[in-house]
Scaffold this active site. Structure first.
Site, PDB file in Angstrom:
ATOM      1  CB  CYS A   6      16.049  -5.657  13.756  1.00 52.58           C
ATOM      2  SG  CYS A   6      14.711  -4.517  14.103  1.00 52.58           S
TER       3      CYS A   6
ATOM      4  CG  HIS B  75      14.690  -8.908  12.039  1.00 54.36           C
ATOM      5  ND1 HIS B  75      14.101  -9.070  13.274  1.00 54.36           N
ATOM      6  CD2 HIS B  75      14.258  -7.702  11.564  1.00 54.36           C
ATOM      7  CE1 HIS B  75      13.360  -8.018  13.531  1.00 54.36           C
ATOM      8  NE2 HIS B  75      13.425  -7.181  12.508  1.00 54.36           N
TER       9      HIS B  75
ATOM     10  CG  ASN C 155      10.083  -6.285  13.838  1.00 57.58           C
ATOM     11  OD1 ASN C 155      10.944  -6.594  14.656  1.00 57.58           O
ATOM     12  ND2 ASN C 155      10.324  -5.485  12.815  1.00 57.58           N
TER      13      ASN C 155
HETATM   14  O1  UT7 Z   1      12.532  -4.454  12.031  1.00 57.34           O
HETATM   15  C1  UT7 Z   1      12.847  -3.288  11.322  1.00 57.34           C
HETATM   16  C2  UT7 Z   1      12.731  -3.543   9.884  1.00 57.34           C
HETATM   17  N1  UT7 Z   1      11.411  -3.210   9.453  1.00 57.34           N
HETATM   18  C3  UT7 Z   1      10.917  -3.767   8.355  1.00 57.34           C
HETATM   19  O2  UT7 Z   1      11.552  -4.609   7.759  1.00 57.34           O
HETATM   20  C4  UT7 Z   1       9.608  -3.275   7.810  1.00 57.34           C
HETATM   21  C5  UT7 Z   1       9.650  -3.291   6.305  1.00 57.34           C
HETATM   22  N2  UT7 Z   1       8.418  -2.809   5.706  1.00 57.34           N
HETATM   23  C6  UT7 Z   1       7.265  -3.522   5.696  1.00 57.34           C
HETATM   24  O3  UT7 Z   1       7.206  -4.607   6.243  1.00 57.34           O
HETATM   25  C7  UT7 Z   1       6.089  -2.988   4.915  1.00 57.34           C
HETATM   26  O4  UT7 Z   1       6.519  -1.899   4.129  1.00 57.34           O
HETATM   27  C8  UT7 Z   1       4.915  -2.553   5.822  1.00 57.34           C
HETATM   28  C9  UT7 Z   1       4.255  -3.762   6.456  1.00 57.34           C
HETATM   29  C10 UT7 Z   1       5.395  -1.593   6.892  1.00 57.34           C
HETATM   30  C11 UT7 Z   1       3.851  -1.850   4.964  1.00 57.34           C
HETATM   31  O5  UT7 Z   1       3.380  -2.744   3.942  1.00 57.34           O
HETATM   32  P1  UT7 Z   1       3.273  -2.244   2.438  1.00 57.34           P
HETATM   33  O6  UT7 Z   1       2.753  -3.367   1.650  1.00 57.34           O
HETATM   34  O7  UT7 Z   1       4.612  -1.671   2.066  1.00 57.34           O
HETATM   35  O8  UT7 Z   1       2.129  -1.155   2.521  1.00 57.34           O
HETATM   36  P2  UT7 Z   1       2.212   0.392   2.171  1.00 57.34           P
HETATM   37  O9  UT7 Z   1       2.991   1.125   3.219  1.00 57.34           O
HETATM   38  O10 UT7 Z   1       2.637   0.561   0.749  1.00 57.34           O
HETATM   39  O11 UT7 Z   1       0.690   0.797   2.294  1.00 57.34           O
HETATM   40  C12 UT7 Z   1      -0.291   0.288   1.384  1.00 57.34           C
HETATM   41  C13 UT7 Z   1      -1.656   0.782   1.839  1.00 57.34           C
HETATM   42  C14 UT7 Z   1      -1.707   2.269   2.122  1.00 57.34           C
HETATM   43  O12 UT7 Z   1      -2.983   2.745   1.704  1.00 57.34           O
HETATM   44  P3  UT7 Z   1      -3.155   3.493   0.289  1.00 57.34           P
HETATM   45  O13 UT7 Z   1      -2.215   4.666   0.339  1.00 57.34           O
HETATM   46  O14 UT7 Z   1      -2.748   2.484  -0.748  1.00 57.34           O
HETATM   47  O15 UT7 Z   1      -4.597   3.851   0.271  1.00 57.34           O
HETATM   48  C15 UT7 Z   1      -1.627   2.363   3.615  1.00 57.34           C
HETATM   49  O16 UT7 Z   1      -2.239   3.514   4.126  1.00 57.34           O
HETATM   50  O17 UT7 Z   1      -2.011   0.127   3.074  1.00 57.34           O
HETATM   51  C16 UT7 Z   1      -2.377   1.126   4.034  1.00 57.34           C
HETATM   52  N3  UT7 Z   1      -2.032   0.644   5.349  1.00 57.34           N
HETATM   53  C17 UT7 Z   1      -2.856  -0.090   6.102  1.00 57.34           C
HETATM   54  N4  UT7 Z   1      -4.107  -0.523   5.886  1.00 57.34           N
HETATM   55  C18 UT7 Z   1      -4.682  -1.258   6.843  1.00 57.34           C
HETATM   56  C19 UT7 Z   1      -0.858   0.793   6.019  1.00 57.34           C
HETATM   57  N5  UT7 Z   1      -0.926   0.167   7.204  1.00 57.34           N
HETATM   58  C20 UT7 Z   1      -2.153  -0.385   7.283  1.00 57.34           C
HETATM   59  C21 UT7 Z   1      -2.811  -1.154   8.255  1.00 57.34           C
HETATM   60  N6  UT7 Z   1      -4.073  -1.571   7.999  1.00 57.34           N
HETATM   61  N7  UT7 Z   1      -2.232  -1.502   9.420  1.00 57.34           N
END
Ligand code: UT7
Length: 318
Positions: free
Chosen positions: A114, A240, A269
């Protein structure tokens, strides 16, 4: 580094628009979760006859035309992608053939995920400096839908397909100020594209989030220091587009949140395409019609990052 002025911009989107509601029929997710946690509302996927290569060719053709040039004017071609159709020939060589860009100039792909578009911009500056020439074509394009694990809701909702292209003119009046880096890291992984396919993107989202909110402000501060500028002398900041919360967090940290542009809601993204895609939309919205100074920063798989001060001279939308 040899100064560059951006004089043309183009973009290409594939035909299939996929909303959050569409994805909620495939994996256990919801429009509310995706839009609240990421800011994404829709993205585009390639369909029949569309691929990384076709998107890149189309965006590049548009950028050259918008610069008021023809392909024969181009002196260097750099394509940034992690999802090329083939390992070889490079997308850049295929683009050269499609557009009829002349021989005896540097033409190649780079992979900096990216951060690729800004790594490509720095590479183009170096090429013009070492090899001579006036105009460089730098393109970022991806078909990330090809690399999605549609069972993994934590990644498949994030990415989309697109290409963005820019034409730069060599500018002796100002240096190109860039900050390039990488933190080779096998634990905080963002993987994809392993050959032979099939392969899928895997990502430790939380760790990448922390990396991003650390590296964006520090990289942009280094670029401003190199350029001898402060935030009040900057017209726009383009990060980005990976997550609206990352951008908002950094905007708050750096001040002047009104200068931070976002269009992640429309495309998700798109990796190497996201910065030129944002610049294209800003130009279309009439935000970039004069001579602007835009701070840009990319970050992603590797983990790589790149910050740059872009000098724009795009003119009015035709
Ligand atoms: O371009 C490359 C660079 N990439 C990035 O910059 C990505 C950076 N990271 C992010 O943007 C975020 O970390 C994500 C969007 C990937 C994830 O968001 P988050 O707020 O960090 O969520 P999390 O991974 O901590 O997950 C929170 C909860 C989890 O459930 P529990 O364990 O709390 O029950 C996940 O299983 O959200 C759940 N979850 C979802 N729920 C509904 C994860 N993905 C989803 C989904 N729909 N799509």
């Amino acid at each position: 580094m040899t100064g560059l002025k951006m004089i043309g911009i183009g973009r290409a989107l594939p035909g299939r628009c996929v909303t959050n509601d569409d994805l909620s029929k495939i994996v256990e997710t919801s429009d509310a979760w995706i839009s609240e946690r990421t800011g994404i509302r829709r993205r585009y996927y390639c369909g029949e006859g569309e691929s990384t290569n076709t998107l890149i060719v189309s965006a590049a053709r548009q950028a050259v035309a918008n610069a008021g040039l023809t392909p024969e004017d181009i002196d260097c071609v750099i394509v940034a992608t992690v999802s090329s159709d083939y390992a070889s020939p490079s997308v850049a060589c295929l683009l050269q053939a499609e557009l009829g860009i002349r021989e005896n100039i540097p033409v190649m792909d780079i992979n900096a995920a990216c951060a690729g578009f800004l790594y490509g911009t720095a590479t183009a500056s170096g090429m013009l400096q070492v090899y001579g020439g006036r105009y460089a074509l730098v393109v970022g394009g991806e078909q990330l839908s090809r690399l999605m694990d549609m069972n993994d809701r934590s990644t498949c909702v994030l990415f989309g397909d697109a290409a963005g292209a820019a034409v730069y003119e060599r500018d002796e009046t100002a240096d190109l100020c860039v900050d390039l880096g990488s933190r080779g890291n096998l634990e905080i992984e963002i993987q994809g594209c392993a050959r032979p396919e099939p392969s899928v993107i895997k990502m430790n989202g939380n760790a990448v989030f922390r990396f991003a909110v650390g590296v964006i402000p520090s990289s942009l501060n280094r670029v401003m220091a190199k350029a001898g500028l402060t935030m009040d002398q900057i017209d726009w900041v383009v990060c980005h587009q990976a997550n609206a919360r990352i951008i908002d967090h950094c905007a708050k940290k750096l001040g002047a949140p009104e200068k931070f542009y976002k269009n992640i809601d429309r495309y998700g993204n798109t990796s190497a395409a996201s910065i030129p895609l944002a610049l294209y939309d800003m130009w279309q919205e009439g935000l970039l019609q004069h001579e602007e100074k835009v701070l840009a920063v990319g970050f992603g798989g590797g983990l790589t990052w790149a910050g740059a001060l872009l000098n724009l001279s795009l003119g009015a939308v035709k």
